[in-house]
Design a protein around this motif. Structure first.
Motif, mmCIF file in Angstrom:
data_model
loop_
_atom_site.group_PDB
_atom_site.id
_atom_site.type_symbol
_atom_site.label_atom_id
_atom_site.label_comp_id
_atom_site.label_asym_id
_atom_site.label_seq_id
_atom_site.Cartn_x
_atom_site.Cartn_y
_atom_site.Cartn_z
ATOM 1 N N ARG A 126 0.710 -1.074 0.071
ATOM 2 C CA ARG A 126 0.066 -0.079 0.238
ATOM 3 C C ARG A 126 0.934 1.429 0.014
ATOM 4 N NH1 ARG A 126 -3.570 0.056 4.598
ATOM 5 N NH2 ARG A 126 -1.843 -1.190 5.871
ATOM 6 N N LEU A 127 2.227 1.615 0.803
ATOM 7 C CA LEU A 127 2.934 2.546 0.692
ATOM 8 C C LEU A 127 4.602 1.779 0.807
ATOM 9 C CD1 LEU A 127 2.281 5.240 0.838
ATOM 10 C CD2 LEU A 127 3.343 5.050 3.367
ATOM 11 N N CYS A 128 5.316 2.423 -0.504
ATOM 12 C CA CYS A 128 6.917 1.892 -0.445
ATOM 13 C C CYS A 128 7.327 2.635 0.647
ATOM 14 C CB CYS A 128 7.197 2.322 -1.563
ATOM 15 S SG CYS A 128 9.190 2.623 -1.328
ATOM 16 N N PRO A 129 8.107 1.964 2.010
ATOM 17 C CA PRO A 129 8.951 2.900 3.041
ATOM 18 C C PRO A 129 9.391 3.954 2.296
ATOM 19 C CG PRO A 129 9.356 0.768 2.901
ATOM 20 C CD PRO A 129 7.996 0.803 1.917
ATOM 21 N N MET A 130 10.262 3.801 1.211
ATOM 22 C CA MET A 130 11.091 4.369 1.143
ATOM 23 C C MET A 130 10.871 5.863 0.439
ATOM 24 S SD MET A 130 13.510 2.620 2.755
ATOM 25 C CE MET A 130 15.012 3.483 2.356
ATOM 26 N N CYS A 131 10.021 5.601 -0.650
ATOM 27 C CA CYS A 131 9.701 6.752 -1.454
ATOM 28 C C CYS A 131 8.023 7.355 -0.730
ATOM 29 C CB CYS A 131 9.116 6.374 -2.890
ATOM 30 S SG CYS A 131 7.934 5.295 -3.362
ATOM 31 N N CYS A 132 7.940 6.550 0.174
ATOM 32 C CA CYS A 132 5.902 6.760 0.982
ATOM 33 C C CYS A 132 5.155 6.807 -0.144
ATOM 34 C CB CYS A 132 6.893 8.090 1.427
ATOM 35 S SG CYS A 132 7.627 7.973 3.021
ATOM 36 N N CYS A 133 5.392 6.918 -1.261
ATOM 37 C CA CYS A 133 4.469 5.961 -2.360
ATOM 38 C C CYS A 133 3.647 4.755 -2.655
ATOM 39 C CB CYS A 133 4.550 6.427 -4.034
ATOM 40 S SG CYS A 133 5.007 8.877 -3.311
ATOM 41 N N LYS A 134 2.969 5.180 -3.295
ATOM 42 C CA LYS A 134 1.957 3.719 -3.711
ATOM 43 C C LYS A 134 3.994 3.002 -4.893
ATOM 44 C CE LYS A 134 -1.034 0.395 -4.555
ATOM 45 N NZ LYS A 134 -1.958 -0.958 -3.974
ATOM 46 N N PRO A 135 3.755 1.840 -4.069
ATOM 47 C CA PRO A 135 4.927 1.288 -4.999
ATOM 48 C C PRO A 135 4.651 0.814 -6.180
ATOM 49 C CG PRO A 135 3.665 -0.268 -3.974
ATOM 50 C CD PRO A 135 3.082 1.333 -3.571
#
Length: 350
Positions: free
Chosen positions: A315-324
């Protein structure tokens, strides 16, 4: 006749090649999409940290371009190294490549995991079986491996280090260590450790972080020594949860320090220092800012396992803080999947 289900395919996020590139000399993680973007976003802080001349900036550009190219080749090169090691490497301790046995694990760890998997287990009961390092930061510690197992694993790692086999960097910040999936220790050691023992523990400690839905990992050993890596800059992990176990050898210094979650303002205002104890593991959230103080003397080897839950990171990439933005990858990739795991209560993870 039932047909076997195809193994799940794991992916990485496309941001892997643009986000969180670490520049050691300036102790800075940067996003890199080109020269003008780098100047615009980081020019001021780079100048304040010593990147002042055109030559400095051009050298930095060259380093970042090389790092992007390395990341683009990483999956293919890692698979090639793993294949060569599998066919040509002769272990010093072949017994380690058998399935993990309870005898390798500390009695305290076995007891905590057994309790966590028992009917009626709860957080209060589990906290009586481990050390709470920080309730506020939700950092815990307990013995994980026996001393003989730590010595055996170190013997194998040093034997591999001294061999002529190809070696990949453990991560983007450490230069010395071993990737366990390339060495062939993922399936016999790390996967059963995650599935049989860590999952029930983490389900009680971190239910809101996907602790009950861990379905992949990335495991590596990092080495700190004089003349090699001595310290580690502040960062957060590409993981929902992390286990960090000190394997040895004899050392002074090198304590871990922890700040707040990376999203929080003033996240490093009052860092908490935690000393390593050989055989013991520190459990923390992947998003907790942390680093390692300089090593004083000796050598320090640590096993680090990034524990991942696709139910969270899909649901949320922890590195870019966006939907992967998913890209197919080798092995466990970075823990993302194109489909949701079955029977996940999404409400628990929000």
């Amino acid at each position: 006749m039932a047909t076997a289900r195809a193994p799940r395919r794991f992916c990485r996020c496309a941001c892997f090649c643009t986000e969180n590139l670490y520049v050691a000399r300036y102790r800075l993680h940067v996003r890199f999409q080109g020269e003008q973007q780098l100047l615009r976003d980081y020019g001021r802080i780079l100048r304040s940290r010593g990147c002042v001349s055109p030559k400095d900036f051009q050298e930095l550009l060259g380093e970042l371009e090389q790092e992007v190219e390395r990341r683009q080749r990483l999956g293919q090169e890692s698979a090639a190294r793993k294949a060569l090691i599998s066919s040509s490497y002769h272990p010093a301790r072949p017994d380690l490549y058998n399935t993990l046995q309870d005898e390798a694990l500390a009695p305290e760890f076995l007891a905590a995991a057994e309790y966590s998997a028992s009917p009626g287990a709860d957080l209060e009961g589990l906290l009586q079986r481990l050390e709470m390092v920080s309730g506020e930061k939700r950092i815990y510690r307990l013995p994980v491996f026996t001393a003989p197992f730590c010595r055996a694993l170190l013997e194998e790692l040093e034997h591999f280090e001294q061999s002529d086999m190809p070696k990949g960097r453990p991560n983007t910040m450490n230069n010395y260590g071993v990737l366990l999936h390339e060495l062939g220790l993922d399936e016999p050691l790390v996967t059963p450790l995650r599935e049989r023992f860590l999952q029930p523990l983490m389900a009680l400690l971190y239910p809101d972080c996907g602790g009950g839905w861990l379905d992949s990992h990335r495991a590596f050993v990092v080495k700190y020594a004089l003349g090699q890596d001595r310290e580690l800059g502040c960062h957060y992990d590409n993981a929902e949860l992390t286990l960090n176990v000190a394997l040895g050898k004899t050392f002074t210094g090198g304590a871990l320090y922890f700040g707040g979650l990376f999203q929080a303002p003033s996240a490093l205002a009052r860092p908490l220092e935690v000393e390593h104890v050989v055989g013991q593991g520190i459990l923390h959230r992947g998003g907790q800012l942390h680093g390692a103080r300089p090593l004083g003397t000796g050598e320090r080897w640590n096993l680090v396992i990034w524990l991942r839950a696709s139910a969270v990171r899909n649901r949320l990439c922890p590195m870019c803080c966006c939907k992967p933005d998913l890209v197919d990858d080798e092995g466990f990739g970075d823990g993302f999947t194109r489909e949701e795991p079955t029977a996940v209560d999404v409400c628990m993870l929000t």
